[in-house]
Design an enzyme around this catalytic site. Structure first.
Site, PDB file in Angstrom:
ATOM      1  N   PRO A 159       3.936  67.158 105.643  1.00 51.39           N
ATOM      2  CA  PRO A 159       4.663  68.399 105.959  1.00 51.39           C
ATOM      3  C   PRO A 159       6.159  68.364 105.686  1.00 51.39           C
ATOM      4  O   PRO A 159       6.839  69.378 105.859  1.00 51.39           O
ATOM      5  CB  PRO A 159       4.387  68.601 107.457  1.00 51.39           C
ATOM      6  CG  PRO A 159       3.956  67.284 107.975  1.00 51.39           C
ATOM      7  CD  PRO A 159       3.388  66.511 106.838  1.00 51.39           C
ATOM      8  N   HIS A 165      16.166  81.974 106.797  1.00 52.46           N
ATOM      9  CA  HIS A 165      17.062  80.817 106.679  1.00 52.46           C
ATOM     10  C   HIS A 165      17.587  80.692 105.256  1.00 52.46           C
ATOM     11  O   HIS A 165      16.822  80.752 104.306  1.00 52.46           O
ATOM     12  CB  HIS A 165      16.308  79.529 107.046  1.00 52.46           C
ATOM     13  CG  HIS A 165      16.175  79.340 108.526  1.00 52.46           C
ATOM     14  ND1 HIS A 165      15.778  78.169 109.085  1.00 52.46           N
ATOM     15  CD2 HIS A 165      16.412  80.188 109.553  1.00 52.46           C
ATOM     16  CE1 HIS A 165      15.762  78.293 110.404  1.00 52.46           C
ATOM     17  NE2 HIS A 165      16.132  79.508 110.710  1.00 52.46           N
ATOM     18  N   LYS A 176       5.203  72.579 102.543  1.00 50.86           N
ATOM     19  CA  LYS A 176       4.499  73.172 101.406  1.00 50.86           C
ATOM     20  C   LYS A 176       3.022  73.527 101.666  1.00 50.86           C
ATOM     21  O   LYS A 176       2.432  74.293 100.908  1.00 50.86           O
ATOM     22  CB  LYS A 176       4.566  72.223 100.194  1.00 50.86           C
ATOM     23  CG  LYS A 176       5.942  72.131  99.594  1.00 50.86           C
ATOM     24  CD  LYS A 176       6.271  73.359  98.760  1.00 50.86           C
ATOM     25  CE  LYS A 176       7.748  73.579  98.602  1.00 50.86           C
ATOM     26  NZ  LYS A 176       8.380  74.482  99.561  1.00 50.86           N
ATOM     27  N   TYR A 217      12.337  73.386  97.308  1.00 47.70           N
ATOM     28  CA  TYR A 217      12.174  73.702  98.731  1.00 47.70           C
ATOM     29  C   TYR A 217      11.813  75.174  98.933  1.00 47.70           C
ATOM     30  O   TYR A 217      10.943  75.504  99.731  1.00 47.70           O
ATOM     31  CB  TYR A 217      13.465  73.354  99.490  1.00 47.70           C
ATOM     32  CG  TYR A 217      13.274  73.294 100.983  1.00 47.70           C
ATOM     33  CD1 TYR A 217      12.861  72.115 101.609  1.00 47.70           C
ATOM     34  CD2 TYR A 217      13.483  74.416 101.776  1.00 47.70           C
ATOM     35  CE1 TYR A 217      12.671  72.064 102.975  1.00 47.70           C
ATOM     36  CE2 TYR A 217      13.295  74.372 103.140  1.00 47.70           C
ATOM     37  CZ  TYR A 217      12.884  73.187 103.736  1.00 47.70           C
ATOM     38  OH  TYR A 217      12.694  73.140 105.091  1.00 47.70           O
ATOM     39  N   TYR A 263      16.928  67.778 109.039  1.00 46.18           N
ATOM     40  CA  TYR A 263      16.089  66.650 108.614  1.00 46.18           C
ATOM     41  C   TYR A 263      16.931  65.389 108.781  1.00 46.18           C
ATOM     42  O   TYR A 263      17.977  65.263 108.135  1.00 46.18           O
ATOM     43  CB  TYR A 263      15.720  66.776 107.137  1.00 46.18           C
ATOM     44  CG  TYR A 263      14.690  67.831 106.820  1.00 46.18           C
ATOM     45  CD1 TYR A 263      15.043  69.172 106.706  1.00 46.18           C
ATOM     46  CD2 TYR A 263      13.363  67.477 106.607  1.00 46.18           C
ATOM     47  CE1 TYR A 263      14.097  70.142 106.399  1.00 46.18           C
ATOM     48  CE2 TYR A 263      12.407  68.437 106.298  1.00 46.18           C
ATOM     49  CZ  TYR A 263      12.783  69.761 106.197  1.00 46.18           C
ATOM     50  OH  TYR A 263      11.839  70.708 105.891  1.00 46.18           O
TER      51      TYR A 263
HETATM   52  C1  LIG Z   1      -1.828  69.086 112.478  1.00 47.59           C
HETATM   53  C2  LIG Z   1      -1.298  69.803 111.261  1.00 47.59           C
HETATM   54  C3  LIG Z   1       0.072  70.146 111.184  1.00 47.59           C
HETATM   55  C4  LIG Z   1       0.566  70.801 110.079  1.00 47.59           C
HETATM   56  N1  LIG Z   1       1.908  71.099 110.002  1.00 47.59           N
HETATM   57  C5  LIG Z   1       2.391  71.724 108.912  1.00 47.59           C
HETATM   58  C6  LIG Z   1       3.753  72.045 108.788  1.00 47.59           C
HETATM   59  O1  LIG Z   1       4.560  71.767 109.678  1.00 47.59           O
HETATM   60  N2  LIG Z   1       4.178  72.676 107.642  1.00 47.59           N
HETATM   61  C7  LIG Z   1       3.301  73.000 106.625  1.00 47.59           C
HETATM   62  O2  LIG Z   1       3.692  73.594 105.606  1.00 47.59           O
HETATM   63  N3  LIG Z   1       2.009  72.716 106.718  1.00 47.59           N
HETATM   64  C8  LIG Z   1       1.535  72.093 107.829  1.00 47.59           C
HETATM   65  N4  LIG Z   1       0.232  71.807 107.909  1.00 47.59           N
HETATM   66  C9  LIG Z   1      -0.602  72.216 106.800  1.00 47.59           C
HETATM   67  C10 LIG Z   1      -0.999  73.689 106.898  1.00 47.59           C
HETATM   68  O3  LIG Z   1      -1.272  74.003 108.239  1.00 47.59           O
HETATM   69  C11 LIG Z   1      -2.203  73.873 106.007  1.00 47.59           C
HETATM   70  O4  LIG Z   1      -1.787  73.592 104.696  1.00 47.59           O
HETATM   71  C12 LIG Z   1      -2.827  75.262 106.084  1.00 47.59           C
HETATM   72  O5  LIG Z   1      -3.460  75.427 107.327  1.00 47.59           O
HETATM   73  C13 LIG Z   1      -3.833  75.444 104.958  1.00 47.59           C
HETATM   74  O6  LIG Z   1      -4.586  76.594 105.170  1.00 47.59           O
HETATM   75  P1  LIG Z   1      -6.110  76.621 104.741  1.00 47.59           P
HETATM   76  O7  LIG Z   1      -6.547  78.012 105.048  1.00 47.59           O
HETATM   77  O8  LIG Z   1      -6.260  76.093 103.386  1.00 47.59           O
HETATM   78  O9  LIG Z   1      -6.857  75.574 105.696  1.00 47.59           O
HETATM   79  P2  LIG Z   1      -7.098  75.609 107.257  1.00 47.59           P
HETATM   80  O10 LIG Z   1      -5.961  76.237 107.952  1.00 47.59           O
HETATM   81  O11 LIG Z   1      -7.499  74.232 107.633  1.00 47.59           O
HETATM   82  O12 LIG Z   1      -8.334  76.581 107.439  1.00 47.59           O
HETATM   83  C14 LIG Z   1      -9.652  76.213 107.101  1.00 47.59           C
HETATM   84  C15 LIG Z   1     -10.620  76.978 107.962  1.00 47.59           C
HETATM   85  O13 LIG Z   1     -11.942  76.655 107.557  1.00 47.59           O
HETATM   86  C16 LIG Z   1     -12.751  76.469 108.694  1.00 47.59           C
HETATM   87  N5  LIG Z   1     -13.863  75.589 108.358  1.00 47.59           N
HETATM   88  C17 LIG Z   1     -13.832  74.270 108.122  1.00 47.59           C
HETATM   89  N6  LIG Z   1     -15.052  73.799 107.833  1.00 47.59           N
HETATM   90  C18 LIG Z   1     -15.884  74.870 107.891  1.00 47.59           C
HETATM   91  C19 LIG Z   1     -17.274  75.014 107.707  1.00 47.59           C
HETATM   92  N7  LIG Z   1     -18.051  73.971 107.393  1.00 47.59           N
HETATM   93  N8  LIG Z   1     -17.818  76.234 107.854  1.00 47.59           N
HETATM   94  C20 LIG Z   1     -17.037  77.309 108.153  1.00 47.59           C
HETATM   95  N9  LIG Z   1     -15.709  77.216 108.352  1.00 47.59           N
HETATM   96  C21 LIG Z   1     -15.127  76.007 108.214  1.00 47.59           C
HETATM   97  C22 LIG Z   1     -11.803  75.853 109.717  1.00 47.59           C
HETATM   98  O14 LIG Z   1     -12.250  76.028 111.051  1.00 47.59           O
HETATM   99  C23 LIG Z   1     -10.510  76.605 109.419  1.00 47.59           C
HETATM  100  O15 LIG Z   1     -10.377  77.762 110.212  1.00 47.59           O
HETATM  101  C24 LIG Z   1      -0.299  71.150 109.005  1.00 47.59           C
HETATM  102  C25 LIG Z   1      -1.655  70.826 109.095  1.00 47.59           C
HETATM  103  C26 LIG Z   1      -2.163  70.158 110.188  1.00 47.59           C
HETATM  104  C27 LIG Z   1      -3.629  69.801 110.242  1.00 47.59           C
END
Ligand SMILES: Cc1cc2nc3c(=O)[nH]c(=O)nc-3n(C[C@H](O)[C@H](O)[C@H](O)COP(=O)(O)OP(=O)(O)OC[C@H]3O[C@@H](n4cnc5c(N)ncnc54)[C@H](O)[C@@H]3O)c2cc1C
Length: 389
Positions: free
Chosen positions: A292, A72, A296, A384, A200
């Site tokens: 969201p 995009h 980011k 962005y 948006y």
């Molecule tokens: C409902 C929702 C919608 C979203 N929509 C958007 C969006 O549209 N655009 C955007 O940019 N971002 C969005 N986000 C944010 C984005 O998805 C996150 O920023 C991203 O997933 C971050 O990745 P991460 O690996 O840091 O965390 P996570 O993806 O949360 O991964 C963490 C992992 O750690 C594991 N874990 C947790 N606790 C433990 C434990 N005690 N022991 C072992 N494993 C554990 C979990 O199961 C998970 O698999 C959204 C988030 C949510 C919750």
């Protein structure tokens, strides 16, 4: 088990960190609480910055994104019944890529499996121990049997509700938070997107966002009250509400269909400081959450992991602690800029309880300025597409 870096969490942050470290010859083990299918089933982010795609390329996991991702060059801001295009590419020379978080996760999981690296899924009661000493450990339970990993470092990539941040003594950590007084009701449907680029929409009935996962799969959101429940939102009501918040051309073009996923997410800004505690580091959602609106969350997880992997590479290759000493400050500097941008986009686009009257007029003045000022458009675009890292 013994490894150099023990990673908690197999989300995008943990998996990407694991692959980067592996490519630098640093062995690592991942402990994940859920099953691979559960992790892959979480529909979340979908918009990747160029820097995030470059990291996937660096670890050899980017080829499907390049084949299937949608590039995009702009976004549209809608208000007052009209749409205005922001040409991100003209302003910055950069583009964004539509490629779902589930796909990123799958590609990284496959890369990890192909490299023969150890991941322990369904690891229960994971606990970081002695991370403020030279000999950190992780304990866990798998299939009812207790296990322990000794390591040089622990990477807490376990998301907002993870155990890493929760294991830090309260006096060692400071948190900053803003909870927004509304949520996003999201729907995924097997329908062609209403527009080639994201829309948006700032509307008196509340914010709406038209985005997508592919040319045949759409993701739509409407702002909703925090205490609403999914059961109150049958598909027909959702489509009707979305149409009301779009300009007439988009509303007419919108192709509706049954939802294949529907959820309500609260919006929050949250930062924990610092991101290093002795020999344990936090990365991604474990350390910060953004609403969201600015797309980011996933991209910040990627930039954290970039800084952290570089710092650990420096530690092992050059026997220098400078990188790990500077990790928190370096990562937080970029994090706060993304937190600011996400907060700003959220404030400009949503209906707040007090937005009626003065607040609504200010929003429209700001939007009008953004779409008519080259400087303002460039500033939005720069943030962005993602600040450099
Ligand atoms: C409902 C929702 C919608 C979203 N929509 C958007 C969006 O549209 N655009 C955007 O940019 N971002 C969005 N986000 C944010 C984005 O998805 C996150 O920023 C991203 O997933 C971050 O990745 P991460 O690996 O840091 O965390 P996570 O993806 O949360 O991964 C963490 C992992 O750690 C594991 N874990 C947790 N606790 C433990 C434990 N005690 N022991 C072992 N494993 C554990 C979990 O199961 C998970 O698999 C959204 C988030 C949510 C919750």
């Amino acid at each position: 088990m013994r490894t150099k870096v023990a990673i908690i969490g197999a989300g995008p942050a943990g998996l990407l960190l694991g692959q980067l470290l592996h490519s630098y010859g640093i062995d690592n083990v991942i402990l994940e609480r859920h099953t691979p299918d559960y992790v892959l089933g979480r529909i979340r982010a979908g918009l990747l910055e160029e820097g995030t795609v470059a990291l996937l390329d660096e670890v050899g996991a980017g080829s499907r994104a390049h084949r299937e991702g949608l590039v995009h060059e702009g976004i549209e801001l809608a208000f007052g019944g009209e749409r205005h295009r922001i040409d991100l590419h003209a302003a910055t020379g950069k583009t964004m890529m539509i490629y779902g978080q589930t796909e990123v996760t799958l590609d990284l999981m496959n890369a990890r499996r192909a490299a023969g690296l150890t991941s322990v899924y369904e690891a229960e009661y994971v606990k970081p121990i002695d991370f403020d000493t030279e000999h950190p450990r992780l304990s866990y339970v798998k299939d009812g049997v207790s296990g322990e990993i000794t390591c040089d470092f622990i990477a807490g990539c376990d998301g907002f509700h993870g155990v890493s941040r929760a294991s830090v003594k309260p006096s060692a950590i400071e948190t900053f938070e803003r909870v927004y007084p509304f949520g996003w009701l999201g729907i995924l449907s097997e329908t062609p997107p209403v527009s080639h680029e994201l829309i948006y929409s700032n509307h008196e009935r509340g914010f709406a966002l038209c985005t997508m996962r592919s040319t045949h799969r759409s993701r739509y959101y409407v702002q909703c009250p925090l205490d609403d429940h999914i059961d109150q939102w049958p598909d027909d009501r959702f489509w009707d509400e979305l149409k009301r918040r779009l300009d007439s051309e988009a509303a007419d073009k919108l192709v509706t269909g049954p939802s294949i996923e529907k959820s309500i997410a609260p919006l929050r800004s949250f930062v924990a400081e610092p991101m290093r505690f002795g020999r344990m580091f936090l990365a991604g959602d474990a350390a910060h959450i953004v609403p969201p609106t600015g797309a980011k969350g996933l991209n910040l997880a990627a930039s954290d992991v970039h800084y952290l992997s570089q710092a650990l590479k420096e530690y092992y290759d050059e026997k220098s602690s400078a990188g790990i000493d500077g990790y928190s400050t370096e990562a937080l500097s970029r994090v706060w800029k993304a937190v600011r941008f996400s907060w700003w986009m959220t404030a400009m686009m949503h209906r707040f309880p007090d937005t009626a009257g003065f607040g609504a007029k200010i929003q429209i003045a700001e939007l009008d300025y953004v779409v008519n000022s080259k400087a303002a458009m460039t500033s939005l675009s720069e943030n962005y597409v993602g600040l450099p890292f």
